[in-house]
Motif scaffolding. Sequence first.
Motif, PDB file in Angstrom:
ATOM      1  N   ARG A 164       0.832  -1.209   0.000  1.00 43.66           N
ATOM      2  CA  ARG A 164       0.000   0.000   0.000  1.00 43.66           C
ATOM      3  C   ARG A 164       0.863   1.255   0.000  1.00 43.66           C
ATOM      4  O   ARG A 164       0.560   2.234  -0.696  1.00 43.66           O
ATOM      5  CB  ARG A 164      -0.926  -0.002   1.221  1.00 43.66           C
ATOM      6  N   GLY A 165       1.946   1.230   0.791  1.00 46.96           N
ATOM      7  CA  GLY A 165       2.833   2.392   0.860  1.00 46.96           C
ATOM      8  C   GLY A 165       3.490   2.689  -0.470  1.00 46.96           C
ATOM      9  O   GLY A 165       3.574   3.850  -0.899  1.00 46.96           O
ATOM     10  N   VAL A 166       3.972   1.640  -1.138  1.00 44.48           N
ATOM     11  CA  VAL A 166       4.609   1.829  -2.444  1.00 44.48           C
ATOM     12  C   VAL A 166       3.604   2.366  -3.452  1.00 44.48           C
ATOM     13  O   VAL A 166       3.894   3.294  -4.227  1.00 44.48           O
ATOM     14  CB  VAL A 166       5.214   0.489  -2.938  1.00 44.48           C
ATOM     15  N   ARG A 169       2.806   6.130  -2.684  1.00 41.20           N
ATOM     16  CA  ARG A 169       3.888   7.054  -3.005  1.00 41.20           C
ATOM     17  C   ARG A 169       4.165   7.087  -4.512  1.00 41.20           C
ATOM     18  O   ARG A 169       4.539   8.114  -5.070  1.00 41.20           O
ATOM     19  CB  ARG A 169       5.141   6.679  -2.232  1.00 41.20           C
ATOM     20  N   ALA A 170       3.979   5.919  -5.155  1.00 37.52           N
ATOM     21  CA  ALA A 170       4.180   5.884  -6.600  1.00 37.52           C
ATOM     22  C   ALA A 170       3.137   6.745  -7.307  1.00 37.52           C
ATOM     23  O   ALA A 170       3.429   7.406  -8.310  1.00 37.52           O
ATOM     24  CB  ALA A 170       4.108   4.450  -7.108  1.00 37.52           C
ATOM     25  N   ALA A 171       1.927   6.772  -6.781  1.00 38.92           N
ATOM     26  CA  ALA A 171       0.850   7.556  -7.393  1.00 38.92           C
ATOM     27  C   ALA A 171       1.146   9.047  -7.333  1.00 38.92           C
ATOM     28  O   ALA A 171       0.723   9.815  -8.205  1.00 38.92           O
ATOM     29  CB  ALA A 171      -0.477   7.243  -6.707  1.00 38.92           C
TER      30      ALA A 171
END
Length: 367
Positions: A164-166, A169-171
């Motif tokens: 979820r974190g990746v 942050r990628a978004a």
Amino acid sequence: MQANERNITVLYVDDEALARKYFASAIESDYTVLTALSVDGAIEVLSATHGAVDIIVTDYRMPGQNGVELLRHVREEYPHIVSILLTAFADKDVLLDTINRGEVFRILEKPLQREQLRAVLREASARGRARIARIHNMNAIGETLAFLAHELNTPLAAIANFARGVRRRAASSQVSPAELTDATLSIQDNARYCMSMLAAFVESLRLANAPTLGGHAQANASASQLVAALLDTYPLTKAQRASIIVEVRQDFGISALPNCVSLVLSSILSNALRALSEQHAPVLRFTVDCAPAPGIVISDNGPGIPPEILERLLIDPVSTHASSGGHGWGLIFCNRVMQSFGGSITVKSELGRSTVIALNFPALKKE
């Protein structure tokens, strides 16, 4: 007669007083014999003894309910009991139906022959021991499955959080290559640990259902090997690994349920790491020794366990990590695993200073 047959209890059900007397006199020197003169009477005996009967032998023809109806009740309520049916009548349809339903181990014809009766009871005793072993295995598998679900919850939650974190942050185009690499490695480590736990569980199932005769036995693993394998597969950070010390004073083999012992070690390691998460200079020590008895001791310099929780830790589902979602079943499962092969767990703790958990193994057999 085998020595352990004296511990076998046989319930004989027959409305004829002379038949009950003959049956008891024929086997009471080798077995504990209980008698009843009806189906209702037999059910009362079973209830009063809490099912502490190994074999039931019942006549088919009795006033009121017949022997087949009794055996159906026994099969539903006391599946560990081995059933034998007696008949003086050639009622083939009833007997075939009883056999096809699996409600009876043997059918004997009256009048009973003493030697035949003794031979059948010996077979029934062996069948009963095998049946009880299977029931224990199934119970152990059920408990281990619950234990496995308990252990996999944390690493699976970590995988989900990293993912979820990746994604978040990628978004927003805020994730750097280094952060992405770290997250990927963490996901990989947690996934590898989950797979190792599943592999240990599957291997435990295979060994639990493997033949125990003819040389088919569990392969031995040494205590130090189990600890080393755990530290190799557990998703430890560099700081966590640096805080762990392994001291092997005298190694010993673990032949009983080594894969389940691995699950126990994993659970204790997980709890210790959570306890040390806010410790300034954490130290977690594994000590393997045979003096005075075989054991693996896991000690840490964490915050310790409050006395009111410590005294209930191996009995009731109380958690040392309630604030972080713990529900307290971990050490109960661990203790049940150890007790299943004659071991135990002891826990000592000094509030604000340390916790020491000892896995105590049965004494080593002398060569």
